[in-house]
Design a protein around this motif. Structure first.
Motif, PDB file in Angstrom:
ATOM      1  N   ASN A   5      41.894  47.265  32.971  1.00  0.00           N
ATOM      2  CA  ASN A   5      42.124  46.485  34.194  1.00  0.00           C
ATOM      3  C   ASN A   5      43.597  46.053  34.271  1.00  0.00           C
ATOM      4  O   ASN A   5      44.203  45.700  33.263  1.00  0.00           O
ATOM      5  CB  ASN A   5      41.188  45.264  34.175  1.00  0.00           C
ATOM      6  CG  ASN A   5      41.492  44.280  35.285  1.00  0.00           C
ATOM      7  OD1 ASN A   5      42.223  43.313  35.086  1.00  0.00           O
ATOM      8  ND2 ASN A   5      40.968  44.528  36.456  1.00  0.00           N
ATOM      9  N   ASP A   6      44.154  46.066  35.477  1.00  0.00           N
ATOM     10  CA  ASP A   6      45.586  45.769  35.642  1.00  0.00           C
ATOM     11  C   ASP A   6      45.972  44.355  35.192  1.00  0.00           C
ATOM     12  O   ASP A   6      46.993  44.157  34.524  1.00  0.00           O
ATOM     13  CB  ASP A   6      46.045  46.040  37.091  1.00  0.00           C
ATOM     14  CG  ASP A   6      45.233  45.297  38.141  1.00  0.00           C
ATOM     15  OD1 ASP A   6      44.271  44.573  37.794  1.00  0.00           O
ATOM     16  OD2 ASP A   6      45.557  45.454  39.339  1.00  0.00           O
ATOM     17  N   ALA A   7      45.142  43.376  35.526  1.00  0.00           N
ATOM     18  CA  ALA A   7      45.477  41.998  35.129  1.00  0.00           C
ATOM     19  C   ALA A   7      45.327  41.829  33.610  1.00  0.00           C
ATOM     20  O   ALA A   7      46.121  41.115  32.974  1.00  0.00           O
ATOM     21  CB  ALA A   7      44.590  40.993  35.876  1.00  0.00           C
ATOM     22  N   THR A  64      37.465  39.721  33.399  1.00  0.00           N
ATOM     23  CA  THR A  64      37.114  38.581  34.249  1.00  0.00           C
ATOM     24  C   THR A  64      37.569  38.928  35.666  1.00  0.00           C
ATOM     25  O   THR A  64      38.565  39.631  35.857  1.00  0.00           O
ATOM     26  CB  THR A  64      37.805  37.284  33.785  1.00  0.00           C
ATOM     27  OG1 THR A  64      39.213  37.503  33.740  1.00  0.00           O
ATOM     28  CG2 THR A  64      37.304  36.851  32.424  1.00  0.00           C
ATOM     29  N   GLU A  65      36.837  38.467  36.642  1.00  0.00           N
ATOM     30  CA  GLU A  65      37.145  38.786  38.039  1.00  0.00           C
ATOM     31  C   GLU A  65      37.251  37.481  38.824  1.00  0.00           C
ATOM     32  O   GLU A  65      36.587  37.296  39.850  1.00  0.00           O
ATOM     33  CB  GLU A  65      36.043  39.696  38.613  1.00  0.00           C
ATOM     34  CG  GLU A  65      36.111  41.136  38.133  1.00  0.00           C
ATOM     35  CD  GLU A  65      37.262  41.911  38.798  1.00  0.00           C
ATOM     36  OE1 GLU A  65      37.404  41.861  40.031  1.00  0.00           O
ATOM     37  OE2 GLU A  65      38.023  42.569  38.069  1.00  0.00           O
ATOM     38  N   PHE A  66      38.134  36.598  38.347  1.00  0.00           N
ATOM     39  CA  PHE A  66      38.236  35.277  38.972  1.00  0.00           C
ATOM     40  C   PHE A  66      38.846  35.332  40.374  1.00  0.00           C
ATOM     41  O   PHE A  66      38.779  34.354  41.102  1.00  0.00           O
ATOM     42  CB  PHE A  66      39.040  34.324  38.088  1.00  0.00           C
ATOM     43  CG  PHE A  66      38.383  34.012  36.767  1.00  0.00           C
ATOM     44  CD1 PHE A  66      37.004  33.846  36.674  1.00  0.00           C
ATOM     45  CD2 PHE A  66      39.149  33.868  35.614  1.00  0.00           C
ATOM     46  CE1 PHE A  66      36.397  33.549  35.454  1.00  0.00           C
ATOM     47  CE2 PHE A  66      38.554  33.564  34.397  1.00  0.00           C
ATOM     48  CZ  PHE A  66      37.175  33.406  34.309  1.00  0.00           C
ATOM     49  N   GLY A  67      39.437  36.446  40.731  1.00  0.00           N
ATOM     50  CA  GLY A  67      39.957  36.581  42.097  1.00  0.00           C
ATOM     51  C   GLY A  67      38.848  36.620  43.133  1.00  0.00           C
ATOM     52  O   GLY A  67      39.079  36.438  44.316  1.00  0.00           O
ATOM     53  N   HIS A  68      37.633  36.856  42.647  1.00  0.00           N
ATOM     54  CA  HIS A  68      36.501  36.938  43.576  1.00  0.00           C
ATOM     55  C   HIS A  68      35.598  35.708  43.521  1.00  0.00           C
ATOM     56  O   HIS A  68      34.453  35.750  43.981  1.00  0.00           O
ATOM     57  CB  HIS A  68      35.696  38.216  43.312  1.00  0.00           C
ATOM     58  CG  HIS A  68      36.503  39.455  43.545  1.00  0.00           C
ATOM     59  ND1 HIS A  68      36.969  39.809  44.793  1.00  0.00           N
ATOM     60  CD2 HIS A  68      36.975  40.386  42.688  1.00  0.00           C
ATOM     61  CE1 HIS A  68      37.686  40.927  44.681  1.00  0.00           C
ATOM     62  NE2 HIS A  68      37.700  41.298  43.418  1.00  0.00           N
ATOM     63  N   LEU A  69      36.137  34.614  42.955  1.00  0.00           N
ATOM     64  CA  LEU A  69      35.386  33.355  43.031  1.00  0.00           C
ATOM     65  C   LEU A  69      35.197  33.008  44.496  1.00  0.00           C
ATOM     66  O   LEU A  69      36.081  33.267  45.322  1.00  0.00           O
ATOM     67  CB  LEU A  69      36.216  32.218  42.421  1.00  0.00           C
ATOM     68  CG  LEU A  69      36.085  31.934  40.945  1.00  0.00           C
ATOM     69  CD1 LEU A  69      36.994  30.755  40.594  1.00  0.00           C
ATOM     70  CD2 LEU A  69      34.643  31.609  40.602  1.00  0.00           C
TER      71      LEU A  69
HETATM   72  C1  BGC Z   1      40.140  43.377  41.541  1.00  0.00           C
HETATM   73  C2  BGC Z   1      40.563  43.150  40.107  1.00  0.00           C
HETATM   74  C3  BGC Z   1      42.070  43.337  39.995  1.00  0.00           C
HETATM   75  C4  BGC Z   1      42.786  42.477  41.007  1.00  0.00           C
HETATM   76  C5  BGC Z   1      44.288  42.681  40.990  1.00  0.00           C
HETATM   77  C6  BGC Z   1      40.925  42.477  42.454  1.00  0.00           C
HETATM   78  O1  BGC Z   1      40.555  42.681  43.777  1.00  0.00           O
HETATM   79  O2  BGC Z   1      38.751  43.106  41.706  1.00  0.00           O
HETATM   80  O3  BGC Z   1      39.886  44.037  39.246  1.00  0.00           O
HETATM   81  O4  BGC Z   1      42.479  42.999  38.700  1.00  0.00           O
HETATM   82  O5  BGC Z   1      42.318  42.738  42.308  1.00  0.00           O
HETATM   83  O6  BGC Z   1      44.632  43.993  41.315  1.00  0.00           O
END
Ligand code: BGC
Length: 254
Positions: free
Chosen positions: A110-112, A156-161
């Protein structure tokens, strides 16, 4: 002697960037190459670009590759900001074939998580391995990487909280600032609201703010109104490349 050079490729919604990495300095070794992400960003089209970048540098060692997706055992499981064709794709196999490398020569993550690994080893988290640290990348979406006592808890996918009834990244990603032409004063409260929800759930000891907007950290970090200490990422746009190369060369642990 340990491995001192590596190669990383960072795949994003708008650009695919790659370059040689000095694994001792934790920095790019020379110029990076950037190619606009093909649209649609299908696995095949993206793999062509990755091969083009690796070939251009004449690199024949292990390659670390990031995807903006949950990635488990080389398989992409989500695709919020890339072509949905990634879901279920064995990315490690695809890139391995395209790059003419065996399975242990290609690592996909995953990028993050890659950016966070770079920050923890070489950047803003270097001296701060105790406790719970979360790196948040603000870009097209919001990515997250969680570290407990220096060890990554991946995917972890906290950007989708859900924040106030919305997917958090749809309100507080850097792309939203751009699309809606928000000023720093208009955008930062959205980030504060997001971090407040997150900090009430996981109580981190430190937040590292990454992504392209970390280059302008002085414009918005002082405007944040949150409980947790927030510092700017140090490696800026190169964190994904550096982290991916480090993981491909040395594995995920420190
Ligand atoms: C994705 C993550 C990703 C992030 C940054 C999100 O929309 O679900 O997997 O790390 O974007 O690119």
């Amino acid at each position: 002697m340990g491995i001192t050079r590596g190669f990383g490729v960072d795949i994003g919604g708008s650009g695919i960037k790659g370059g040689l990495v000095d694994l001792e300095a934790g920095a790019l070794d020379g110029e990076r190459m950037r190619v606009v992400t093909p649209q649609p960003s299908t696995p095949d089209a993206v793999a062509d670009v990755v091969a083009e970048i690796v070939d251009k540098f004449g690199w024949d060692g292990p390659v670390g590759i990031t995807l903006p997706c949950v990635v488990k055992k080389g398989v992409a499981l989500t695709a919020a900001n890339v072509d949905k064709g990634w879901i279920g794709t064995n990315a490690a196999e695809l890139f391995g074939e395209r790059l003419g490398r065996s399975a242990d020569q290609v690592v996909v993550l995953n990028d993050a998580d890659a950016a966070g690994t770079a920050e923890m080893r070489f950047g803003a988290g270097k001296e701060r391995h105790d406790g719970l640290i979360v790196l948040l990348t603000f870009g097209t979406g919001i990515g997250s990487a969680l570290f407990l006592d220096g060890e990554l808890i991946p995917n972890t996918e906290f950007g989708h909280l859900e924040v106030d009834g919305h997917d958090a990244e749809k309100r507080a990603a850097a792309s939203v600032k751009e699309d809606k032409e928000l000023s720093w004063e208009e955008w930062t409260p959205r980030v504060s609201r997001y971090i407040s929800v997150l900090e009430n759930l996981i109580w981190p000891d430190l937040v590292i703010a990454g992504g392209g907007v970390s280059k302008k950290a002085h414009k918005w970090l002082p405007l944040l109104d949150v409980r947790t200490e927030v510092v700017a990422a140090a490696l800026k746009n190169d964190a994904g490349i550096v982290g991916a190369a480090a993981v491909a060369a040395h594995g995920i642990r420190h």
